[in-house]
Write a protein that holds these residues in place. Structure first.
Motif, short mmCIF file in Angstrom:
data_model
loop_
_atom_site.label_atom_id
_atom_site.label_comp_id
_atom_site.label_asym_id
_atom_site.label_seq_id
_atom_site.Cartn_x
_atom_site.Cartn_y
_atom_site.Cartn_z
N LYS A 143 23.13 36.36 35.62
CA LYS A 143 23.19 37.19 36.84
C LYS A 143 23.34 36.45 38.15
O LYS A 143 23.69 37.04 39.15
N GLU A 144 23.08 35.15 38.18
CA GLU A 144 23.03 34.47 39.48
C GLU A 144 24.24 33.61 39.83
O GLU A 144 24.62 33.53 40.99
N ILE A 145 24.83 32.91 38.85
CA ILE A 145 25.89 31.95 39.19
C ILE A 145 27.20 32.70 39.47
O ILE A 145 27.69 33.43 38.61
N PRO A 146 27.77 32.55 40.68
CA PRO A 146 29.01 33.27 40.99
C PRO A 146 30.19 32.74 40.16
O PRO A 146 30.26 31.54 39.86
N VAL A 147 31.09 33.64 39.80
CA VAL A 147 32.30 33.25 39.06
C VAL A 147 33.52 33.69 39.87
O VAL A 147 33.60 34.85 40.29
N ARG A 148 34.43 32.74 40.11
CA ARG A 148 35.62 33.05 40.92
C ARG A 148 36.86 33.15 40.03
O ARG A 148 37.07 32.32 39.16
N ASN A 149 37.65 34.18 40.25
CA ASN A 149 38.95 34.33 39.58
C ASN A 149 40.04 34.41 40.64
O ASN A 149 40.01 35.30 41.49
N ILE A 150 40.98 33.47 40.58
CA ILE A 150 42.13 33.50 41.51
C ILE A 150 43.27 34.22 40.79
O ILE A 150 43.55 33.94 39.62
N PHE A 151 43.96 35.13 41.47
CA PHE A 151 45.06 35.88 40.87
C PHE A 151 46.24 34.94 40.60
O PHE A 151 46.47 34.00 41.39
N PRO A 152 47.03 35.21 39.54
CA PRO A 152 48.21 34.37 39.26
C PRO A 152 49.16 34.33 40.46
O PRO A 152 49.77 33.30 40.75
N ALA A 153 49.26 35.45 41.19
CA ALA A 153 50.06 35.49 42.42
C ALA A 153 49.37 36.44 43.38
O ALA A 153 48.73 37.41 42.95
N PRO A 154 49.44 36.19 44.70
CA PRO A 154 48.79 37.10 45.65
C PRO A 154 49.40 38.50 45.55
O PRO A 154 50.58 38.66 45.21
N VAL A 155 48.56 39.52 45.84
CA VAL A 155 49.06 40.90 45.87
C VAL A 155 48.72 41.51 47.22
O VAL A 155 47.68 41.20 47.81
N ILE A 156 49.62 42.40 47.70
CA ILE A 156 49.42 42.97 49.03
C ILE A 156 49.07 44.44 48.91
O ILE A 156 49.69 45.18 48.14
N GLY A 157 48.05 44.86 49.66
CA GLY A 157 47.66 46.25 49.68
C GLY A 157 46.57 46.44 50.72
O GLY A 157 46.15 45.48 51.37
N ARG A 158 46.11 47.69 50.87
CA ARG A 158 45.00 47.93 51.80
C ARG A 158 43.68 48.06 51.02
O ARG A 158 42.63 47.69 51.51
N TYR A 159 43.79 48.64 49.81
CA TYR A 159 42.58 48.88 49.00
C TYR A 159 42.63 48.00 47.77
O TYR A 159 43.68 47.73 47.21
N ILE A 160 41.44 47.57 47.33
CA ILE A 160 41.36 46.81 46.08
C ILE A 160 40.17 47.32 45.27
O ILE A 160 39.12 47.64 45.84
N ARG A 161 40.39 47.45 43.95
CA ARG A 161 39.33 47.94 43.06
C ARG A 161 39.06 46.92 41.96
O ARG A 161 39.99 46.34 41.41
N VAL A 162 37.78 46.77 41.65
CA VAL A 162 37.37 45.99 40.48
C VAL A 162 36.90 47.01 39.45
O VAL A 162 36.02 47.83 39.73
N ASN A 163 37.50 46.95 38.24
CA ASN A 163 37.22 47.94 37.19
C ASN A 163 36.56 47.25 35.99
O ASN A 163 37.23 46.61 35.20
N PRO A 164 35.21 47.32 35.88
CA PRO A 164 34.52 46.64 34.78
C PRO A 164 34.98 47.14 33.41
O PRO A 164 35.08 48.36 33.20
N ARG A 165 35.26 46.19 32.49
CA ARG A 165 35.69 46.56 31.13
C ARG A 165 34.60 46.28 30.11
O ARG A 165 34.55 46.93 29.06
N SER A 166 33.77 45.28 30.35
CA SER A 166 32.66 45.00 29.43
C SER A 166 31.50 44.44 30.22
O SER A 166 31.69 43.92 31.32
N TRP A 167 30.30 44.58 29.66
CA TRP A 167 29.10 44.14 30.38
C TRP A 167 28.05 43.68 29.39
O TRP A 167 28.16 43.90 28.18
N PHE A 168 27.04 43.00 29.90
CA PHE A 168 25.97 42.45 29.05
C PHE A 168 25.38 43.57 28.21
O PHE A 168 25.01 44.62 28.72
N ASN A 169 25.30 43.33 26.88
CA ASN A 169 24.99 44.44 25.98
C ASN A 169 23.57 45.01 26.14
O ASN A 169 23.31 46.14 25.74
N SER A 170 22.66 44.23 26.75
CA SER A 170 21.31 44.78 26.97
C SER A 170 21.15 45.32 28.38
O SER A 170 20.04 45.63 28.81
N GLY A 171 22.26 45.38 29.12
CA GLY A 171 22.16 45.80 30.52
C GLY A 171 23.15 46.90 30.86
O GLY A 171 23.72 47.55 29.98
#
Length: 637
Positions: free
Chosen positions: A134-162
């Motif tokens: 839960k504490e260590i930040p993880v960074r993901n850089i996109f393969p190429a920049p994308v332009i928009g006004r809104y951005i969404r993060v859509n969780p697909r999987s999560w810790f099975n006890s949480g």
């Protein structure tokens, strides 16, 4: 900048910086979510490094948590303008009690919040790896920049006890849009030509050297000792007579970086020394007056070992605590001897002032032993604090926006928070307010709370023990063991702001840093002399009605911080008769002169004469014994 060119500095990299979820540049109303478990876990709490309160309550919890655990949930940021998005940083939920984090997610962008485009890897939707704890930040850089006004993060999987819970930062650059009023209104621009970057240990030393070379007549570099790994703890002195204590001139100190990951204070002190040097050369009267009337010491990195750990992973990935402690795992700021309990116990036994002074409480022997778990850095600080006759000090911390003042330890045993004032509470409140009220954000009632506490309601200041108790703090030790009044300035919500934030943070704090230094000239000052006009060291200065005395320095000079008013002040020294007088403190800055001349007592003069002629003074009990014997002899005859 002038300094960057001397240091042959490359310009800042062109990577897109964090948009400001952590620094609160992004407002609560720009954050949205598909669903929410409860208000305290709403989208507005989904900010990188946000901290939950101990009692994780309805208002202030440590993440955004979805109301349902399914793959249809999302966390959304409205950038309010077209933005080039380049990456996402995620963390799990800040919590003592539960374990929740997202292990993978998709990212979508939109221009209108209705039509969404998912980032792809060829024809497949891109799935990013998330967190493993839960504490260590993880960074993901996109393969190429994308332009928009809104951005969404859509969780697909999560810790099975949480559950689905996350803290987020978005990396992005605003697209050029000269008509965008919203962005312009929030921009803070600095006109100071300084070196705005994060400095490694080597770069810090180099920068201090450049300042010293530009202003050799008013600066001196020295070190107070070494860190656990052998790095020197460098300080710079700024004064019109560097290297010398001038009689009557008060000494001031700023320290920073006792927690190595709280790096904004370190950079602010490096900026302050550049600023003071340039402004002095430019003939700025305010700075010239400060330099000529004060001996200023700036120690930008108390814990260079911890800083190097945080600096290595960088601003976005160091999390909340990497580099906080010394190399041997010690919290330097709370590693001082707890002299409060010694003083309070003596007060309870009615030993003060007959058997024990109400100030300059000595350090217990166990603390000074080699086996005591005391950091090398702490020992170096203590030696420095004892050597220099400091009057006022500030230590710059991070992760909050508030100024705290002693005591930091609660007086009642077992209480985690309780208002615990010093005898100088009114002075400390003024000193704290002088910094907070001149800071651009601290006392702003409309500003967002950093984590869980609304300090703006308290004028941006708080008694340390009212916030959370901590024994052995630098502030308490300084007050109880030396003459110096020490406060802590928490200078920003983000402990390690991105380089691009430094000009704005400098603007936020610059005036406060100067105003607080000027407070060293508030109260009374003077010299205690004997009848021959020689200064008397270690004389005690008492103010009627305040149960905390101070002592004179080696030349007999003293400074006593006081609020405006009329005071009865007494000077006394061992072997001298005491003297009292009324001293008045006005509202304008500039300490009132209050000198004392005291003569030797008859007893001390007799002792001195007898020692001079090698005769021991006759102790009273012996004399009484002889008188009784002669009486007995007379009666016997």
């Amino acid at each position: 900048s002038r300094f960057s060119s001397i240091l042959c500095r490359k310009p800042l990299s062109q990577k897109c910086p964090p948009m400001g979820l952590e620094t609160l540049k992004i407002d609560d109303f720009q954050l949205h979510a598909s669903s929410t478990k409860r208000y305290g876990l709403g989208a507005h709490r989904g900010r990188l490094n946000i901290q939950a309160g101990i009692y994780e309550d309805d208002l202030y919890d440590g993440a955004w948590c979805a109301g349902r655990d399914d793959p249809l949930q999302w966390f959304e940021v409205d950038a309010r303008r077209l933005t080039k998005f380049t990456g996402v940083i995620t963390q799990g939920r800040s919590s003592l009690w539960s374990s929740d984090w997202v292990t993978s997610y998709k990212v979508m962008v939109s221009n209108d919040s209705h039509t969404w485009i998912t980032l792809k890897n060829g024809s497949e939707d891109l799935i990013f790896s998330g967190n493993r704890e839960k504490e260590i930040p993880v960074r993901n850089i996109f393969p190429a920049p994308v332009i928009g006004r809104y951005i969404r993060v859509n969780p697909r999987s999560w810790f099975n006890s949480g559950s689905i819970c996350m803290r987020v930062e978005i990396l992005g650059c605003p697209m050029p849009d000269p008509n965008n009023y919203y962005h312009r209104r929030n921009e803070v621009i600095t006109t100071d030509d300084l070196d705005f970057k994060h400095h490694s240990y080597k770069e810090m030393r180099q920068l201090m050297k450049v300042v010293n070379e530009m202003c050799p007549n008013i600066t001196r570099i020295y070190n107070i000792g070494k860190s656990h790994s052998g790095l020197k703890l460098y300080a710079i002195e700024i004064s019109d007579n560097p290297g010398d204590h001038e009689v009557g001139e008060p000494e001031f100190r700023y320290t920073a970086g006792s927690h190595g990951n709280e790096v904004l204070g370190r950079e602010l002190l490096l900026l302050l020394m550049q600023f003071m040097c340039l402004e002095y050369l430019a003939g700025n009267q305010r700075i010239r007056h400060l330099v000529e009337e004060t001996r200023i010491h700036l120690l930008p990195s108390v814990n260079p070992d911890g800083y190097e750990k945080a600096f290595e992973v960088g601003s976005e990935l160091s999390g909340w605590s990497l580099g906080r402690w010394s190399n041997d795992g010690i919290d330097i700021h709370h590693n001082f001897p707890d002299l409060n309990s010694i003083l309070w116990e003596a007060e309870a036994k009615k030993w003060v002032p007959r058997k024990m002074f109400n100030h300059h409480v000595p350090i217990p022997a166990w603390y000074l032993s080699k086996n005591a778990s005391v950091a090398l850095e702490t020992r170096a600080l203590i030696a420095w604090m004892e050597k220099m006759p400091f009057v006022l000090g500030g230590n710059l911390q991070g992760g909050e926006l508030v100024v705290t003042f002693p005591y930091d330890r609660t007086r009642s045993q077992g209480m985690t928070r309780e208002h615990t004032p010093t005898p100088d509470d009114h002075v400390f409140r003024w000193l704290a307010f002088s910094y907070a009220s001149t800071h651009r954000l601290m006392t702003d009632a409309n500003r967002r709370v950093c984590h869980t506490e609304d300090f703006a309601k308290e004028d941006g200041t708080i008694n340390g023990a009212s916030w959370h108790t901590a024994a052995g703090s630098m502030n308490d030790f300084s007050y109880v063991h030396t003459n110096c009044f020490e406060l802590s300035m928490y200078v920003g919500c983000d402990k390690f702001p991105h380089e691009s934030e430094l000009p704005e943070e400098w603007e936020n704090n610059r005036e406060s840093l100067l105003v607080f230094m000027e407070q060293v000239h508030r109260g009374i000052k003077g010299v205690v002399r004997d009848l021959q006009g020689r200064g008397i060291a270690n004389a005690i200065i008492s103010v009627e009605g305040i149960g905390h005395d101070i002592r004179t320095a080696a030349d007999g000079d003293y400074w006593r911080l006081l609020n405006p008013g009329e005071y009865r002040v007494t000077a006394r020294a061992e072997g001298y008769s005491l003297a009292s007088k009324k001293c008045e403190v006005g509202y304008e800055i500039g300490a009132t002169r209050c000198d004392f001349t005291i003569g030797r007592t008859n007893l001390s003069r007799i002792k001195e004469i007898m020692e001079k002629f090698n005769k021991q003074p006759i102790r009273l009990p012996v004399r009484q014994l002889q008188a009784r014997r002669s009486r007995e002899r007379r009666l016997g005859t």
